[in-house]
Design a protein around this motif. Structure first.
Motif: not given
Length: 273
Positions: A129-131
């Protein structure tokens, strides 16, 4: 190419939105550039194009123009043609323009590799989820994945260089056209006439040809030996060349190569490659 195809543009659009619906433009720019560079690099190596680092770098930077269409509403059909044009220009920058066939071939490989990368991006993104972690992983994994996909395409390209259409002509104006594979492991030779033996699925022959006066040739392999039933064709044709010094060996075994009903003899290697 990352934003040179509709599929890839959709993926990138999906990646840049967080839960707060803010666009992480720096993430998109980095991803787009890295992917464009790697896709062009793989294409140049697989197709053995004469280019250099600067041309691929310049083309990848030019590819950033596709990001503008993330923020501009435009007709879908028009967008498609614009992206095809951009891909054409990127391929021309990277590999120059020789002729239409050369350029279309370049673009075809670019789109195929882009689609594969798209699938990998989607797989990674659905688990992260963390870009920014996503970008870090891409930087780490892209060199490894680039090497593997480059080797994969090279194996495919090398393998298909040994696929041929063969036309076997028999008496009474009967002929059969088969997909064949040049196997250097097929070294069967008739010891009496010194003719090479081309192996053909017996079911393909018996459907059309009434076998008369078969020739029985002894053979010996690493794990087996025996006698193979052969017939003499009037001629065989491969790549517009006619050969009369080969026998057709009737094989009862299925060949473990997709779409192949005929195994060529290694003696053809010098003439066909």
């Amino acid at each position: 190419m990352s934003d040179s195809s509709t599929y890839f543009l959709t993926l990138i659009s999906y990646y840049i939105y967080g839960d707060d619906m803010k666009i992480y433009l720096d993430v998109v720019i980095i991803i787009n550039f890295l992917l464009d560079f790697n896709i062009l690099y793989i294409t140049s190596n697989v197709l053995k194009r004469r280019t250099n680092f600067k041309r691929i770098l310049l083309s990848s930077l030019f590819g950033e123009i596709t990001l503008l269409f993330l923020f501009v509403k435009i007709n879908t059909m028009l967008l498609f043609f614009i992206k095809v044009l951009i891909c054409l220009l990127m391929c021309t920058i990277s590999f120059s323009y020789n002729n239409l066939k050369y350029t279309v071939n370049n673009m075809s490989y670019v789109y195929m590799i882009s689609t594969i990368y798209g699938g990998v991006l989607y797989l990674i993104k659905t688990n992260i989820d963390n870009n920014y972690l996503y970008v870090v992983l891409l930087i780490i994994l892209l060199p490894l994945f680039t090497k593997e996909i480059m080797n994969y395409f090279k194996r495919i390209k090398t393998n298909y260089n040994y696929y041929y259409k063969i036309k076997i002509n028999f008496d009474d104006n009967i002929n059969i056209i088969l997909n064949s594979f040049l196997d250097t492991g097929n070294k069967l030779i008739d010891p009496y006439t010194n003719k090479g033996i081309i192996l053909v699925d017996i079911n393909k022959i018996k459907k059309l040809v009434k076998i008369r006066s078969p020739i029985y040739v002894p053979y010996k392999s690493l794990n087996n030996n025996g006698i193979i039933e052969c017939i003499k064709p009037y001629s065989i044709e491969i790549k517009d060349k006619i050969y009369t010094n080969y026998l057709i060996g009737l094989s009862n075994d299925k060949f473990n190569i997709d779409g192949i009903d005929c195994i060529l003899n290694y003696k053809l290697l010098e003439d066909l490659t």
